[in-house]
Design a protein around this motif. Sequence first.
Motif, PDB file in Angstrom:
ATOM      1  N   LEU A  88      38.870  45.906  73.920  1.00  0.00           N
ATOM      2  CA  LEU A  88      37.235  45.344  73.083  1.00  0.00           C
ATOM      3  C   LEU A  88      37.125  44.481  73.325  1.00  0.00           C
ATOM      4  N   HIS A  89      35.726  43.303  73.781  1.00  0.00           N
ATOM      5  CA  HIS A  89      35.434  42.469  74.539  1.00  0.00           C
ATOM      6  C   HIS A  89      34.095  42.681  73.571  1.00  0.00           C
ATOM      7  N   TRP A  90      34.594  41.069  72.276  1.00  0.00           N
ATOM      8  CA  TRP A  90      33.143  40.334  71.785  1.00  0.00           C
ATOM      9  C   TRP A  90      33.727  38.780  72.084  1.00  0.00           C
ATOM     10  N   HIS A  91      34.476  38.014  72.274  1.00  0.00           N
ATOM     11  CA  HIS A  91      34.617  36.854  72.533  1.00  0.00           C
ATOM     12  C   HIS A  91      34.495  36.151  73.912  1.00  0.00           C
ATOM     13  N   HIS A  92      33.788  34.989  73.909  1.00  0.00           N
ATOM     14  CA  HIS A  92      33.661  34.470  75.491  1.00  0.00           C
ATOM     15  C   HIS A  92      35.077  33.844  75.908  1.00  0.00           C
ATOM     16  N   ASP A  93      35.474  33.218  74.667  1.00  0.00           N
ATOM     17  CA  ASP A  93      36.201  32.045  74.825  1.00  0.00           C
ATOM     18  C   ASP A  93      37.789  32.734  75.094  1.00  0.00           C
ATOM     19  N   MET A  94      39.274  32.647  75.416  1.00  0.00           N
ATOM     20  CA  MET A  94      39.874  32.777  74.589  1.00  0.00           C
ATOM     21  C   MET A  94      40.973  33.855  73.105  1.00  0.00           C
ATOM     22  N   VAL A  95      41.394  34.349  73.484  1.00  0.00           N
ATOM     23  CA  VAL A  95      41.599  34.687  71.752  1.00  0.00           C
ATOM     24  C   VAL A  95      42.516  34.440  71.527  1.00  0.00           C
ATOM     25  N   MET A  96      42.805  33.257  70.229  1.00  0.00           N
ATOM     26  CA  MET A  96      43.734  32.658  70.257  1.00  0.00           C
ATOM     27  C   MET A  96      44.912  33.815  69.024  1.00  0.00           C
ATOM     28  N   ASP A  97      44.401  34.367  68.207  1.00  0.00           N
ATOM     29  CA  ASP A  97      45.556  35.034  67.342  1.00  0.00           C
ATOM     30  C   ASP A  97      44.478  36.708  67.101  1.00  0.00           C
ATOM     31  N   LEU A  98      45.700  37.335  66.948  1.00  0.00           N
ATOM     32  CA  LEU A  98      45.059  38.600  66.398  1.00  0.00           C
ATOM     33  C   LEU A  98      45.921  38.573  65.190  1.00  0.00           C
ATOM     34  N   ALA A  99      45.622  40.186  64.451  1.00  0.00           N
ATOM     35  CA  ALA A  99      46.540  40.473  63.450  1.00  0.00           C
ATOM     36  C   ALA A  99      46.243  41.889  62.585  1.00  0.00           C
ATOM     37  N   PHE A 100      46.706  42.763  62.740  1.00  0.00           N
ATOM     38  CA  PHE A 100      46.577  43.751  61.621  1.00  0.00           C
ATOM     39  C   PHE A 100      46.482  43.766  60.167  1.00  0.00           C
ATOM     40  N   SER A 101      45.555  45.007  60.055  1.00  0.00           N
ATOM     41  CA  SER A 101      45.338  45.026  58.515  1.00  0.00           C
ATOM     42  C   SER A 101      46.979  45.311  57.951  1.00  0.00           C
ATOM     43  N   VAL A 102      47.263  45.930  56.382  1.00  0.00           N
ATOM     44  CA  VAL A 102      48.740  45.923  56.388  1.00  0.00           C
ATOM     45  C   VAL A 102      48.679  47.558  56.667  1.00  0.00           C
ATOM     46  N   THR A 103      47.575  48.109  56.082  1.00  0.00           N
ATOM     47  CA  THR A 103      46.865  49.334  56.451  1.00  0.00           C
ATOM     48  C   THR A 103      46.997  50.036  58.125  1.00  0.00           C
ATOM     49  N   GLY A 104      46.916  49.282  58.608  1.00  0.00           N
ATOM     50  CA  GLY A 104      46.639  49.223  59.768  1.00  0.00           C
ATOM     51  C   GLY A 104      45.184  49.622  60.121  1.00  0.00           C
ATOM     52  N   THR A 105      44.299  49.760  59.798  1.00  0.00           N
ATOM     53  CA  THR A 105      42.751  50.622  59.989  1.00  0.00           C
ATOM     54  C   THR A 105      42.281  49.298  60.430  1.00  0.00           C
ATOM     55  N   SER A 106      41.680  48.190  60.201  1.00  0.00           N
ATOM     56  CA  SER A 106      41.234  47.730  60.895  1.00  0.00           C
ATOM     57  C   SER A 106      42.089  46.452  62.228  1.00  0.00           C
ATOM     58  N   LEU A 107      41.900  45.911  62.770  1.00  0.00           N
ATOM     59  CA  LEU A 107      42.355  44.257  63.454  1.00  0.00           C
ATOM     60  C   LEU A 107      41.163  43.595  63.067  1.00  0.00           C
ATOM     61  N   LEU A 108      42.200  41.725  63.241  1.00  0.00           N
ATOM     62  CA  LEU A 108      41.588  40.667  63.211  1.00  0.00           C
ATOM     63  C   LEU A 108      41.670  39.960  64.268  1.00  0.00           C
ATOM     64  N   SER A 109      40.590  39.750  65.118  1.00  0.00           N
ATOM     65  CA  SER A 109      40.670  38.481  66.369  1.00  0.00           C
ATOM     66  C   SER A 109      40.065  37.335  65.604  1.00  0.00           C
ATOM     67  N   GLY A 110      40.325  35.929  66.477  1.00  0.00           N
ATOM     68  CA  GLY A 110      39.540  34.816  66.065  1.00  0.00           C
ATOM     69  C   GLY A 110      39.982  33.862  67.510  1.00  0.00           C
ATOM     70  N   GLY A 111      38.821  33.444  67.779  1.00  0.00           N
ATOM     71  CA  GLY A 111      38.825  32.061  68.875  1.00  0.00           C
ATOM     72  C   GLY A 111      38.467  31.054  68.875  1.00  0.00           C
ATOM     73  N   ARG A 112      38.123  29.880  69.975  1.00  0.00           N
ATOM     74  CA  ARG A 112      37.319  28.909  69.585  1.00  0.00           C
ATOM     75  C   ARG A 112      35.965  29.060  68.979  1.00  0.00           C
ATOM     76  N   GLU A 113      35.415  30.321  69.302  1.00  0.00           N
ATOM     77  CA  GLU A 113      33.748  30.608  68.317  1.00  0.00           C
ATOM     78  C   GLU A 113      33.951  30.112  67.106  1.00  0.00           C
ATOM     79  N   SER A 114      35.089  30.159  66.404  1.00  0.00           N
ATOM     80  CA  SER A 114      35.411  30.463  65.077  1.00  0.00           C
ATOM     81  C   SER A 114      34.735  30.979  64.196  1.00  0.00           C
ATOM     82  N   VAL A 115      34.853  31.902  64.719  1.00  0.00           N
ATOM     83  CA  VAL A 115      34.499  33.232  63.920  1.00  0.00           C
ATOM     84  C   VAL A 115      35.208  34.588  63.750  1.00  0.00           C
ATOM     85  N   LEU A 116      35.580  34.332  62.967  1.00  0.00           N
ATOM     86  CA  LEU A 116      36.802  35.900  62.925  1.00  0.00           C
ATOM     87  C   LEU A 116      36.553  37.149  62.538  1.00  0.00           C
ATOM     88  N   VAL A 117      36.571  38.010  63.391  1.00  0.00           N
ATOM     89  CA  VAL A 117      36.067  39.262  64.020  1.00  0.00           C
ATOM     90  C   VAL A 117      36.623  40.583  63.300  1.00  0.00           C
TER      91      VAL A 117
END
Lengths: 518, 830
Positions: free
Chosen positions: B244-273
Amino acid sequence: MAGYKPVAIQTYPILGEKITQDTLYWNNYKTPVQIKEFGAVSKVDFSPQPPYNYAVTASSRIHIYGRYSQEPIKTFSRFKDTAYCATFRQDGRLLVAGSEDGGVQLFDISGRAPLRQFEGHTKAVHTVDFTADKYHVVSGADDYTVKLWDIPNSKEILTFKEHSDYVRCGCASKLNPDLFITGSYDHTVKMFDARTNTSVLSVEHGQPVESVLLFPSGGLLVSAGGRYVKVWDMLKGGQLLVSLKNHHKTVTCLCLSSSGQRLLSGSLDRKVKVYSTTAYKVVHSFDYAASILSLALAHEDETIVVGMTNGILSVKHRKSEAKKESLPRRRRPAYRTFIKGKNYMKQRDDILINRPAKKHLELYDRDLKHFRISKALDRVLDPTCTIKTPEITVSIIKELNRRGVLANALAGRDEKEISHVLNFLIRHLSQPRFAPVLINAAEIIIDIYLPVIGQSPVVDKKFLLLQGLVEKEIDYQRELLETLGMMDMLFATMRRKEGTSVLEHTSDGFPENKKIES
Amino acid sequence: MVEKENIRVVRCGGSELNFRRAVFSADSKYIFCVSGDFVKVYSTVTEECVHILHGHRNLVTGIQLNPNNHLQLYSSSLDGTIKLWDYIDGILIKTFTVGCKLHALFTVAQAEDSVFAIVNKEKPDIFQLVSVKLPKSSSQEVEAKELSFVLDYINQSPKCIAFGNEGVYVAAVREFYLSVYFFKKKTTSRFTLSSSRNKKHAKNNFTCVACHPTEDCIASGHMDGKIRLWRNFYDDKKYTYTCLHWHHDMVMDLAFSVTGTSLLSGGRESVLVEWRDATEKNKEFLPRLGATIEHISVSPAGDLFCTSHSDNKIIIIHRNLEASAVIQGLVKDRSIFTGLMIDPRTKALVLNGKPGHLQFYSLQSDKQLYNLDIIQQEYINDYGLIQIELTKAAFGCFGNWLATVEQRQEKETELELQMKLWMYNKKTQGFILNTKINMPHEDCITALCFCNAEKSEQPTLVTASKDGYFKVWILTDDSDIYKKAVGWTCDFVGSYHKYQATNCCFSEDGSLLAVSFEEIVTIWDSITWELKCTFCQRAGKIRHLCFGRLTCSKYLLGATENGILCCWNLLSCALEWNAKLNVRVMEPDPNSENIAAISQSSVGSDLFVFKPSEPRPLYIQKGISREEVQWGVFVPRDVPESFTSEAYQWLNRSQFYFLTKSQSLLTFSTKSPEEKLTPTSKQLLAEESLPTTPFYFILGKHRQLQDEKLNETLENELVQLPLTENIPAVSELLHTPAHVLPSAAFLCSMFVNSLLLSKETKSAKEIPEDVDMEEEKESEDSDEENDFIEKVQDTNNTGLGEDIIHQLSKSEEKELRKFRKIDYSWIAAL
């Protein structure tokens, strides 16, 4: 979370006159119509009744002009000598005028010969006016007297001999039929009451009084003489309210705008100044070709007529405002679409959710928000933007540079697009306020397009132009520096011992330039 | 203040909140985050700090909820202990001593009696994941030395370890490989990404890892902004991954939601995906979070997310990607150019905050009050960009005006400089931009000061610049009949032999202006702007300049770069004294004559407090900090202290705060930490127990009155309530959380016995009364209408109390016992 912050557009102070409501209002006149009279125009008076004709007194003639006519619609020329102060009665049907030989003549607008002739003054009568009851005429003359005449039996009713010099101006109260005011070269303005046969009030203007004016309410009196315009409070017994000194030469005429909010004064210094009657500050000023002797405003300020010493009558008409309405109106949604949901009363258990107000963004901001940098740059390089608002273009270039993407935005352009950029650079590169940003942009362009130079004659020509411009600018800067050096030397010799006086250098905003290869 | 006071340097506020992932409580009511040596408990709704759990002696490195009891929290620290807390009451339950530095902590629901921690044993940079068996014991201090090794050679950061699929395996990443350890099989599989030197894969490094809560799926973040989803990793050969590629810079952290249906990612862009169903197409964004996302965590209930940011901020986000609350600490991730200032209105500390902002930070509540956007431009967070820096700021005219200077220097010759003047608007309670001046000087502005004299009718500002000039700016009225307007214009430009102006300072009454030009100090008359006199010491460039205050207003102090502190007398125009001191910070106290100077030596920084009138310092504290002190400021106290000792009198009116190079905010205090903290925690407890409802306001008043009455009567009887706390049984009963107590029936007799059988009858007598009173209060709370009954009870009680004091007859004692037995139910409710 803060939203997108729009690009800060650098604003520059607008030099020259500030645009205010008043400048807009008073500039909204067509180019003046010039009418040549036989001599200096000493008086212009508008008829208070429609069709608002105006009487112009010049030399030994009185011309009546229609509102838009350039030729007089009527002329009274039965004066042996110079005529003065042709004034309409309130109903616009009678006209009174004084003359150099001391006579006062009353005309019917429709007739030719004078209806009445009031004989009694021994010297030139410079001011005449109708009283508020329409049946009397006041006149002031160079024999220092002020006389009140009865129209029906053309007799002199009263004579006031209180002035000690020429009586050159006057006006009657519009409310009280017995009150009138005269100003004289003995520096006083006097108010007379026909019931008491003496003056009831006298104020000291300080200069020979050239013009007086009563406010419609009768509470304020304006007198003009010398370089001063003074406003007096009549209800406080003639207390000086304010003294205005805005002309370089003698103020000759006064006039109120139709709303009463603005006071106009004309002067020998060829200027008409507009004052606000609340703050008594100059809000606008007109320039004319010659010294101004008379000034009048038509009903609703539709026309400004100014008479000058060289016999030119300048007539300015207000621009018509009807044009805006002529555009076909776009069909708007019905009123009930707007009212929908607005009148809904909140129930007890309802939760009100307000939609956040949508912030309007300019098109280039929208592009920048989505990182469409080339598109944003294209948008501001559009000729409509570069010509009207070059500061926006420069600000966007600066913003792109700040984001570190200016080279990307400038790269990959074809002949037409690059010539847009170069045109803009050629026009604005030498302006000191844009120079730092544009020099940087020019450097980047040269770096990018150096390999392809020689492929397009159009672009090559532009580059050559730019090079010439830069060379010229360098020469100019060198000359300026030389001048500065010379001036420094001069100042150094004149400098006093204290080290406090400081020389402010003009900003040499043009750093050493780069070569342009082409 | 009877005992000998001792001034200590204490860390005050501004601790980091973003060091580790924040943890939600099971009901999402609270959020926990590590903060220096403490764990802070915040309410997710009100953003208020509810508790500070203190007990660790070193940096807290990890926190996890106890998987067996959701009301308990484990924390690990570099001091080698794991502590178990009851976070609702803020009580330490147990301490497990491990004995080596713990760098992170993990808990797994399946491993009931053990937790996992990252330790480093041999070499400083080799870290191991170990499982720590926590022995079951009733005592508070437990040794937990039983470590079993799980994975070796792992990354220090807890982001690089993840436990997956109900603790069946653990995934760890480091550099270019992912290792998965299966607990059942006790085997490790290792997957390596190509790390070839060609450009395409050069940034393949793993940065973080997360495991799907139910499926066998591992998500890993990479340096180049890619996210890889690994499946089938049971087999070394058949494993697959998708990108999966959206971030243009380093991925700082990842987390799955409790049910696992979605994945959260964030980085230097200050955008939560949010990646829905782990597909590239289905993604949602929450942009403009303000700063680099450092950590992402998900509440166990699944309704909230939170992101920790590099600007010391935690944002709590709803499931539908709407930010709901912001917990903001002191922003410290950038260098401080403006120095420390005090806003005269709010008494808040003001300094550089977020990029382009000034932050107003309340020292009392350790909380950011607000941010003032100075630069007002879109902040582009990209590596290597030269940003506009807010370099100088000053308050003037009692907080009515704020002047700020921002600059951006790309090359030597291209300097963008802008000065802004902000006016305080009483209606909106904020600063509004009044005047913007482009290029106020040709070169960087080195100093900025307002004339703060009380009588000055016209606000005056002086700027000194490297271009050799100082400029005086005054506020002028340029209103006309159309609008009222005031703006700042340049009134005077001064220079001295083309030297660079380095400092400027107004005297207290505003009559004199001192401007230093490199080595020379010039004194100017502020009315006529005439040069009055010059001082030159030939001791290097002037670094600091300030006038004495109050009785010492005839002195001018200057500190030079060569380490000389000079004091000139303005009346005699001569040097009064000088001293050899390498001054880094010199700050005058606004409320007294004192001046604090911090000197820098090779061993550390020393503080000197002195009056300009005499060269001998009032107070010296050596070694206040091992690193360089950059800024200092005196903060006026709300309530003056009264230190009797002469050496500490300088702290009576103001408190001195200073900021070191590593951006820790320190101050001086005489109180011990316990003493300092108790009032706040007490206060918090009181506030916590009573919800502020209208009902509370009615009853609360009533209760207060009653409390007062009670106190009065007690005082009359010369008895103090706190005596109850001396009885161990009572204290144990009252201070143990309710859910760990045995049943009330079991406790009651023991409790009562402990009260009655104590030898000192007096204290024993008082407690029942107290109990009765409380019980009575409760009944009153629950029912307002039985006033009458209450009164009867009241008379009964007082009668009872008196009787007890006189003598306790046997029958009465019996009666009392019976009475107690009837209503032991309240104990359970305690």
